[in-house]
Design a protein around this motif. Structure first.
Motif, PDB file in Angstrom:
ATOM      1  N   ASN A 182       0.832  -1.212   0.000  1.00 35.80           N
ATOM      2  CA  ASN A 182       0.000   0.000   0.000  1.00 35.80           C
ATOM      3  C   ASN A 182       0.862   1.257   0.000  1.00 35.80           C
ATOM      4  OD1 ASN A 182      -2.374  -1.587   0.174  1.00 35.80           O
ATOM      5  ND2 ASN A 182      -2.146  -1.719   2.397  1.00 35.80           N
ATOM      6  N   VAL A 183       1.914   1.240   0.794  1.00 35.20           N
ATOM      7  CA  VAL A 183       2.841   2.374   0.816  1.00 35.20           C
ATOM      8  C   VAL A 183       3.538   2.489  -0.532  1.00 35.20           C
ATOM      9  CG1 VAL A 183       4.921   3.335   1.872  1.00 35.20           C
ATOM     10  CG2 VAL A 183       3.200   2.221   3.310  1.00 35.20           C
ATOM     11  N   HIS A 184       3.937   1.345  -1.073  1.00 34.87           N
ATOM     12  CA  HIS A 184       4.640   1.352  -2.362  1.00 34.87           C
ATOM     13  C   HIS A 184       3.760   1.945  -3.462  1.00 34.87           C
ATOM     14  CE1 HIS A 184       7.255  -1.047  -5.431  1.00 34.87           C
ATOM     15  NE2 HIS A 184       7.616   0.221  -5.340  1.00 34.87           N
ATOM     16  N   ALA A 185       2.497   1.540  -3.480  1.00 32.82           N
ATOM     17  CA  ALA A 185       1.568   2.062  -4.493  1.00 32.82           C
ATOM     18  C   ALA A 185       1.360   3.567  -4.312  1.00 32.82           C
ATOM     19  CB  ALA A 185       0.242   1.328  -4.409  1.00 32.82           C
ATOM     20  N   TRP A 186       1.296   4.004  -3.062  1.00 31.40           N
ATOM     21  CA  TRP A 186       1.134   5.432  -2.750  1.00 31.40           C
ATOM     22  C   TRP A 186       2.329   6.235  -3.257  1.00 31.40           C
ATOM     23  CZ3 TRP A 186       3.508   7.890   1.892  1.00 31.40           C
ATOM     24  CH2 TRP A 186       3.028   9.185   2.144  1.00 31.40           C
ATOM     25  N   ILE A 187       3.541   5.726  -3.020  1.00 32.94           N
ATOM     26  CA  ILE A 187       4.755   6.397  -3.507  1.00 32.94           C
ATOM     27  C   ILE A 187       4.714   6.505  -5.029  1.00 32.94           C
ATOM     28  CG2 ILE A 187       7.260   6.185  -3.761  1.00 32.94           C
ATOM     29  CD1 ILE A 187       7.252   4.821  -0.978  1.00 32.94           C
ATOM     30  N   LYS A 188       4.364   5.415  -5.687  1.00 31.11           N
ATOM     31  CA  LYS A 188       4.348   5.413  -7.153  1.00 31.11           C
ATOM     32  C   LYS A 188       3.298   6.386  -7.704  1.00 31.11           C
ATOM     33  CE  LYS A 188       4.104   0.880  -7.661  1.00 31.11           C
ATOM     34  NZ  LYS A 188       4.063  -0.450  -8.339  1.00 31.11           N
ATOM     35  N   ARG A 189       2.163   6.492  -7.035  1.00 34.03           N
ATOM     36  CA  ARG A 189       1.148   7.453  -7.495  1.00 34.03           C
ATOM     37  C   ARG A 189       1.680   8.878  -7.429  1.00 34.03           C
ATOM     38  NH1 ARG A 189      -2.421   3.931  -4.745  1.00 34.03           N
ATOM     39  NH2 ARG A 189      -2.412   5.207  -2.848  1.00 34.03           N
ATOM     40  N   GLN A 190       2.409   9.181  -6.363  1.00 33.19           N
ATOM     41  CA  GLN A 190       2.975  10.520  -6.246  1.00 33.19           C
ATOM     42  C   GLN A 190       4.026  10.767  -7.327  1.00 33.19           C
ATOM     43  OE1 GLN A 190       2.664  13.402  -4.958  1.00 33.19           O
ATOM     44  NE2 GLN A 190       4.668  14.189  -5.528  1.00 33.19           N
ATOM     45  N   LEU A 191       4.935   9.817  -7.524  1.00 37.08           N
ATOM     46  CA  LEU A 191       6.009   9.999  -8.492  1.00 37.08           C
ATOM     47  C   LEU A 191       5.490  10.084  -9.925  1.00 37.08           C
ATOM     48  CD1 LEU A 191       8.739   7.556  -7.081  1.00 37.08           C
ATOM     49  CD2 LEU A 191       8.530  10.025  -6.725  1.00 37.08           C
ATOM     50  N   LYS A 192       4.337   9.471 -10.165  1.00 35.39           N
ATOM     51  CA  LYS A 192       3.767   9.467 -11.516  1.00 35.39           C
ATOM     52  C   LYS A 192       2.729  10.565 -11.728  1.00 35.39           C
ATOM     53  CE  LYS A 192       4.456   4.516 -12.349  1.00 35.39           C
ATOM     54  NZ  LYS A 192       3.784   3.209 -12.603  1.00 35.39           N
ATOM     55  N   SER A 193       2.487  11.381 -10.715  1.00 36.64           N
ATOM     56  CA  SER A 193       1.497  12.458 -10.867  1.00 36.64           C
ATOM     57  C   SER A 193       1.952  13.436 -11.943  1.00 36.64           C
ATOM     58  CB  SER A 193       1.299  13.200  -9.547  1.00 36.64           C
ATOM     59  OG  SER A 193       2.453  13.962  -9.213  1.00 36.64           O
ATOM     60  N   ASP A 194       0.992  14.103 -12.563  1.00 37.18           N
ATOM     61  CA  ASP A 194       1.331  15.057 -13.619  1.00 37.18           C
ATOM     62  C   ASP A 194       2.285  16.135 -13.107  1.00 37.18           C
ATOM     63  OD1 ASP A 194      -0.291  13.677 -15.355  1.00 37.18           O
ATOM     64  OD2 ASP A 194      -2.001  15.046 -15.160  1.00 37.18           O
ATOM     65  N   ALA A 195       2.036  16.612 -11.891  1.00 33.20           N
ATOM     66  CA  ALA A 195       2.877  17.674 -11.334  1.00 33.20           C
ATOM     67  C   ALA A 195       4.316  17.177 -11.124  1.00 33.20           C
ATOM     68  CB  ALA A 195       2.306  18.172 -10.013  1.00 33.20           C
ATOM     69  N   ALA A 196       4.453  15.973 -10.590  1.00 34.53           N
ATOM     70  CA  ALA A 196       5.798  15.424 -10.359  1.00 34.53           C
ATOM     71  C   ALA A 196       6.526  15.210 -11.684  1.00 34.53           C
ATOM     72  CB  ALA A 196       5.697  14.119  -9.581  1.00 34.53           C
ATOM     73  N   GLN A 197       5.792  14.791 -12.697  1.00 31.32           N
ATOM     74  CA  GLN A 197       6.413  14.581 -14.016  1.00 31.32           C
ATOM     75  C   GLN A 197       6.873  15.910 -14.627  1.00 31.32           C
ATOM     76  OE1 GLN A 197       7.065  11.476 -15.600  1.00 31.32           O
ATOM     77  NE2 GLN A 197       6.671  10.917 -13.475  1.00 31.32           N
ATOM     78  N   ARG A 198       6.108  16.967 -14.423  1.00 22.91           N
ATOM     79  CA  ARG A 198       6.522  18.267 -14.939  1.00 22.91           C
ATOM     80  C   ARG A 198       7.783  18.760 -14.224  1.00 22.91           C
ATOM     81  NH1 ARG A 198       0.866  19.132 -14.974  1.00 22.91           N
ATOM     82  NH2 ARG A 198       0.913  20.362 -13.049  1.00 22.91           N
ATOM     83  N   VAL A 199       7.880  18.487 -12.930  1.00 22.59           N
ATOM     84  CA  VAL A 199       9.088  18.855 -12.190  1.00 22.59           C
ATOM     85  C   VAL A 199      10.288  18.081 -12.715  1.00 22.59           C
ATOM     86  CG1 VAL A 199      10.234  18.796  -9.941  1.00 22.59           C
ATOM     87  CG2 VAL A 199       7.861  19.560 -10.112  1.00 22.59           C
ATOM     88  N   MET A 200      10.124  16.773 -12.901  1.00 26.00           N
ATOM     89  CA  MET A 200      11.241  15.961 -13.378  1.00 26.00           C
ATOM     90  C   MET A 200      11.696  16.393 -14.764  1.00 26.00           C
ATOM     91  SD  MET A 200      12.240  13.986 -11.049  1.00 26.00           S
ATOM     92  CE  MET A 200      13.397  13.118 -12.105  1.00 26.00           C
ATOM     93  N   ALA A 201      10.756  16.878 -15.581  1.00 23.55           N
ATOM     94  CA  ALA A 201      11.100  17.331 -16.935  1.00 23.55           C
ATOM     95  C   ALA A 201      12.066  18.511 -16.882  1.00 23.55           C
ATOM     96  CB  ALA A 201       9.838  17.696 -17.708  1.00 23.55           C
ATOM     97  N   LYS A 202      12.057  19.261 -15.791  1.00 19.06           N
ATOM     98  CA  LYS A 202      12.947  20.407 -15.661  1.00 19.06           C
ATOM     99  C   LYS A 202      14.403  19.975 -15.512  1.00 19.06           C
ATOM    100  CE  LYS A 202       9.417  23.398 -13.592  1.00 19.06           C
ATOM    101  NZ  LYS A 202       9.315  24.327 -14.734  1.00 19.06           N
ATOM    102  N   ALA A 203      14.623  18.722 -15.119  1.00 20.36           N
ATOM    103  CA  ALA A 203      15.990  18.222 -14.991  1.00 20.36           C
ATOM    104  C   ALA A 203      16.673  18.154 -16.347  1.00 20.36           C
ATOM    105  CB  ALA A 203      15.994  16.857 -14.329  1.00 20.36           C
ATOM    106  N   ASN A 204      15.853  18.008 -17.389  1.00 20.37           N
ATOM    107  CA  ASN A 204      16.392  17.899 -18.743  1.00 20.37           C
ATOM    108  C   ASN A 204      16.172  19.170 -19.552  1.00 20.37           C
ATOM    109  OD1 ASN A 204      16.987  15.103 -18.263  1.00 20.37           O
ATOM    110  ND2 ASN A 204      14.815  14.655 -18.602  1.00 20.37           N
ATOM    111  N   GLY A 205      15.597  20.192 -18.862  1.00 16.03           N
ATOM    112  CA  GLY A 205      15.261  21.418 -19.594  1.00 16.03           C
ATOM    113  C   GLY A 205      16.405  22.391 -19.667  1.00 16.03           C
TER     114      GLY A 205
END
Length: 205
Positions: A182-205
């Motif tokens: 349950n914790v693992h699924a919760w972590i993955k939902r956060q990491l895959k959220s649209d907002a988190a993905q937009r933040v990660m995209a800045k690493a390559n921007g």
């Protein structure tokens, strides 16, 4: 515009994720945790600890990640990441502080062993101690998330952004979350959220 001192691969990512979720424009001043720029007199005038993140919002200069998250969630987004009742607000504080007080230390210990060990393996005793601490406190969170997608208020809040991001440090370090699905699924939902993905995209921007 809000100015954020921090980086994608630091606690600053939590602040940026909150801002992305809230739809608030911001300027990122890219810094890493061990960046020499955090030790300049100019930066220490903003944050005397010499750590990240720090934000400037108008006349307000604020450091400490959770304080920043709580502030942003209350000021912006019409409670999108916050709550309205004292009971719900207490729930946000409870689970955010539970992760911070009980598990952030060992999760960070594992991350540091993973990132900065000279042999790439880390100190076995330190890894065992950190793992034992996580195993002590994760069962409470695991049970809490049995019937919940989010940790508080029945919706995504800053407690999710902070807590799941912190526990992801242990995941990155090889901690086995198989016993805590349950914790693992919760972590993955956060990491895959649209907002988190937009933040990660800045690493390559």
């Amino acid at each position: 515009m809000i100015k954020v001192y921090g980086g994608v691969f630091s606690r600053g990512s939590m602040v940026m994720c909150a801002l992305e979720t809230l739809g608030v424009e911001y300027e990122m001043v890219s810094m890493t945790a061990r960046d020499e720029n955090t030790q300049t007199a100019e930066y220490r005038a903003l944050n005397p600890t010499g750590k990240i993140p720090t934000i400037i919002d108008g006349d307000l200069v604020l450091f400490e990640t959770q304080a920043i998250l709580f502030y942003l969630a209350q000021k912006y987004g019409n409670n999108l990441l916050w709550a309205e009742t004292p009971e719900e607000i207490a729930d946000i504080y409870r689970w955010s502080l539970y992760v911070s007080n009980q598990m952030e230390g060992p999760a960070l210990d594992l991350l540091l062993q993973f990132k900065f060990s000279p042999d790439g393996k880390g100190d076995a005793d330190k890894i065992a101690a950190a793992t034992a601490e996580l195993d002590r406190f994760l069962p409470v969170l695991e049970k809490h998330l049995e019937t919940r997608e989010f940790v508080a208020c029945g919706k995504r809040t800053v407690a999710d952004i902070h807590g799941a991001s912190v526990l992801a440090w242990a995941k990155l370090s090889g901690f086995d979350y198989e016993r805590y699905p349950n914790v693992h699924a919760w972590i993955k939902r956060q990491l895959k959220s649209d907002a988190a993905q937009r933040v990660m995209a800045k690493a390559n921007g």
